[in-house]
Design a protein around this motif. Structure first.
Motif, PDB file in Angstrom:
ATOM      1  N   ASN A  70       0.825  -1.211   0.000  1.00  0.00           N
ATOM      2  CA  ASN A  70       0.000   0.000   0.000  1.00  0.00           C
ATOM      3  C   ASN A  70       0.857   1.257   0.000  1.00  0.00           C
ATOM      4  OD1 ASN A  70      -3.154  -0.388   0.389  1.00  0.00           O
ATOM      5  ND2 ASN A  70      -2.135  -2.100   1.422  1.00  0.00           N
ATOM      6  N   LEU A  71       1.987   1.213   0.701  1.00  0.00           N
ATOM      7  CA  LEU A  71       2.916   2.350   0.693  1.00  0.00           C
ATOM      8  C   LEU A  71       3.453   2.586  -0.718  1.00  0.00           C
ATOM      9  CD1 LEU A  71       4.553   4.484   2.329  1.00  0.00           C
ATOM     10  CD2 LEU A  71       6.338   2.738   2.572  1.00  0.00           C
ATOM     11  N   ALA A 113      -0.962  12.064   0.013  1.00  0.00           N
ATOM     12  CA  ALA A 113       0.137  12.394   0.924  1.00  0.00           C
ATOM     13  C   ALA A 113      -0.296  12.252   2.387  1.00  0.00           C
ATOM     14  CB  ALA A 113       0.629  13.810   0.654  1.00  0.00           C
ATOM     15  N   THR A 114      -1.519  12.703   2.711  1.00  0.00           N
ATOM     16  CA  THR A 114      -2.016  12.568   4.081  1.00  0.00           C
ATOM     17  C   THR A 114      -2.206  11.103   4.447  1.00  0.00           C
ATOM     18  OG1 THR A 114      -3.199  14.674   3.831  1.00  0.00           O
ATOM     19  CG2 THR A 114      -3.801  13.298   5.704  1.00  0.00           C
ATOM     20  N   THR A 115      -2.736  10.335   3.507  1.00  0.00           N
ATOM     21  CA  THR A 115      -2.914   8.899   3.735  1.00  0.00           C
ATOM     22  C   THR A 115      -1.581   8.231   4.036  1.00  0.00           C
ATOM     23  OG1 THR A 115      -4.837   8.850   2.258  1.00  0.00           O
ATOM     24  CG2 THR A 115      -3.763   6.749   2.725  1.00  0.00           C
ATOM     25  N   GLU A 116      -0.533   8.634   3.318  1.00  0.00           N
ATOM     26  CA  GLU A 116       0.785   8.051   3.579  1.00  0.00           C
ATOM     27  C   GLU A 116       1.267   8.376   4.986  1.00  0.00           C
ATOM     28  OE1 GLU A 116       5.318   8.010   1.769  1.00  0.00           O
ATOM     29  OE2 GLU A 116       3.564   7.840   0.490  1.00  0.00           O
ATOM     30  N   ALA A 121       2.331   5.568  10.376  1.00  0.00           N
ATOM     31  CA  ALA A 121       2.041   5.327  11.792  1.00  0.00           C
ATOM     32  C   ALA A 121       1.470   3.925  11.990  1.00  0.00           C
ATOM     33  CB  ALA A 121       1.071   6.380  12.318  1.00  0.00           C
ATOM     34  N   VAL A 122       0.604   3.486  11.078  1.00  0.00           N
ATOM     35  CA  VAL A 122       0.047   2.132  11.152  1.00  0.00           C
ATOM     36  C   VAL A 122       1.147   1.093  11.024  1.00  0.00           C
ATOM     37  CG1 VAL A 122      -1.403   0.461   9.912  1.00  0.00           C
ATOM     38  CG2 VAL A 122      -2.257   2.772  10.340  1.00  0.00           C
ATOM     39  N   SER A 152      -8.936   3.070   7.119  1.00  0.00           N
ATOM     40  CA  SER A 152      -9.013   4.237   8.004  1.00  0.00           C
ATOM     41  C   SER A 152      -7.998   5.301   7.597  1.00  0.00           C
ATOM     42  CB  SER A 152      -8.791   3.815   9.458  1.00  0.00           C
ATOM     43  OG  SER A 152      -7.452   3.385   9.669  1.00  0.00           O
ATOM     44  N   THR A 153      -6.818   4.892   7.098  1.00  0.00           N
ATOM     45  CA  THR A 153      -5.829   5.887   6.651  1.00  0.00           C
ATOM     46  C   THR A 153      -6.363   6.664   5.449  1.00  0.00           C
ATOM     47  OG1 THR A 153      -4.649   4.358   5.155  1.00  0.00           O
ATOM     48  CG2 THR A 153      -3.937   4.430   7.453  1.00  0.00           C
ATOM     49  N   TYR A 154      -7.046   5.960   4.541  1.00  0.00           N
ATOM     50  CA  TYR A 154      -7.625   6.641   3.378  1.00  0.00           C
ATOM     51  C   TYR A 154      -8.763   7.568   3.800  1.00  0.00           C
ATOM     52  CZ  TYR A 154      -5.067   4.061  -0.195  1.00  0.00           C
ATOM     53  OH  TYR A 154      -4.083   3.574  -1.020  1.00  0.00           O
ATOM     54  N   CYS A 155      -9.547   7.155   4.791  1.00  0.00           N
ATOM     55  CA  CYS A 155     -10.637   8.023   5.278  1.00  0.00           C
ATOM     56  C   CYS A 155     -10.071   9.299   5.884  1.00  0.00           C
ATOM     57  CB  CYS A 155     -11.478   7.272   6.310  1.00  0.00           C
ATOM     58  SG  CYS A 155     -12.473   5.944   5.612  1.00  0.00           S
TER      59      CYS A 155
END
Length: 316
Positions: A70-71, A113-116, A121-122, A152-155
């Motif tokens: 995903n990264l 960028a925010t999702t990354e 952190a995950v 949740s990271t995408y949200c």
């Protein structure tokens, strides 16, 4: 509808912005084009390789590599949102981007960028559970849990992107239509607004500061426990292996959070666009290129998977 002009103030509506990019003559533009193209090609090749290898090799179907895939996907996408357009503008006389195109570019860049940032952190939490609670790891980090964490990271990324993009493009842009950057971003767009941007700046610094501080704390706490666990290990080879992964991960995290903090989460962020352009190169091109190189492709498991795929291909 924005009110834009090529001069100072204008009531003439326009549908386009001009991305001024980097200053310099033809030789400077040619050099920058070469650098951008080389970095982008390595980024695409490295991240695509990671995605393909992790997908095809069953031995890499674990939570850590699920997050790494995903990264790589995020790095590939958010670099592609910026770089192809920047490359086309190096030798373009107009350097135009439509109002809708600019809003779309900002939305997806902010989203990815925010999702990354959340995903890093995950990934730290995943390593914390794997090293500090290895017996509980298969239960805690099951497939459904991993999928929910990524979702949740995408949200979180989508929420931040909607707020930043909607508030930015509600402003009247009447000072100029010339963006002093090589892509559409919040700080240079706010400089074009002829309305009060205090709320926008507050949200930019507040949201980005909160995201960076909270995710950085999550990383530091996770790795604080990890370091404590490593130091209690009796096996020297085990300590070396874990510290090697830890060092690679912290390199990635420091580069990403450090450059993003300089650009968005401190009051002087909008003072110098020239400095902002240089910093932006790091998180739009350099970091997406480095992630698969220093965090994945140097990994023994990934190297073994690449060797198996080559052997499988040559055997056919």
């Amino acid at each position: 509808m924005p009110a834009l002009g090529n001069g100072n103030l204008s009531a003439e509506p326009a549908w386009e912005f001009v991305l001024e990019g980097f200053r310099g003559g033809v030789e400077t533009q040619a050099l920058l084009f070469t650098v951008f193209l080389a970095l982008y090609l390595v980024t695409v090749l490295g991240n695509l390789t990671m995605i393909v290898v992790i997908t095809l090799d069953a031995r890499l179907h674990s939570p850590m590599y699920f997050f790494l895939k995903n990264l790589s996907f995020l790095d590939l996408c958010y670099s592609s949102v910026i770089t192809p357009n920047a490359l086309s503008n190096f030798f373009s006389s107009s350097k135009l981007i439509s109002f809708a195109g600019c809003a779309t570019q900002l939305f997806f860049f902010s989203l990815l960028a925010t999702t990354e940032g959340f995903l890093l952190a995950v990934m730290a939490y995943d390593r914390f559970v794997a090293i500090c609670s290895p017996l509980q790891y298969p239960v805690v980090m099951g497939p459904e849990t991993c999928a929910r964490l990524v979702l949740s990271t995408y949200c979180g990324g989508c929420l931040n992107s909607i707020v930043q993009t909607s508030l930015t493009f509600r402003l009247p842009f009447c000072r100029s239509n010339r963006i002093d950057h090589f892509f559409c971003d919040v700080p240079p767009l706010l400089q074009l607004a002829c309305a009060n941007t205090a709320l926008n700046e507050l949200l930019l610094f507040g949201l980005c500061g909160f995201i960076i501080v909270s995710t950085t704390l999550a990383v530091l706490v996770s790795y604080g426990y990890i370091v404590g666990t490593i130091l209690r290990m009796r096996s020297g080879s085990g300590r070396y292996k874990v510290f090697s992964t830890f060092g690679s991960y912290m390199t990635v995290v420091s580069l990403f959070y450090g450059t993003v903090f300089v650009m968005y989460a401190q009051p002087g962020a909008m003072a110098s666009m020239e400095q902002g352009k240089v910093v932006s190169i790091f998180y739009t091109l350099v970091i997406p290129m480095l992630n698969p190189l220093i965090y994945s492709l140097r990994n023994k498991d990934v190297k073994d998977a690449l060797r198996r795929l080559r052997q499988r291909h040559t055997a056919k």
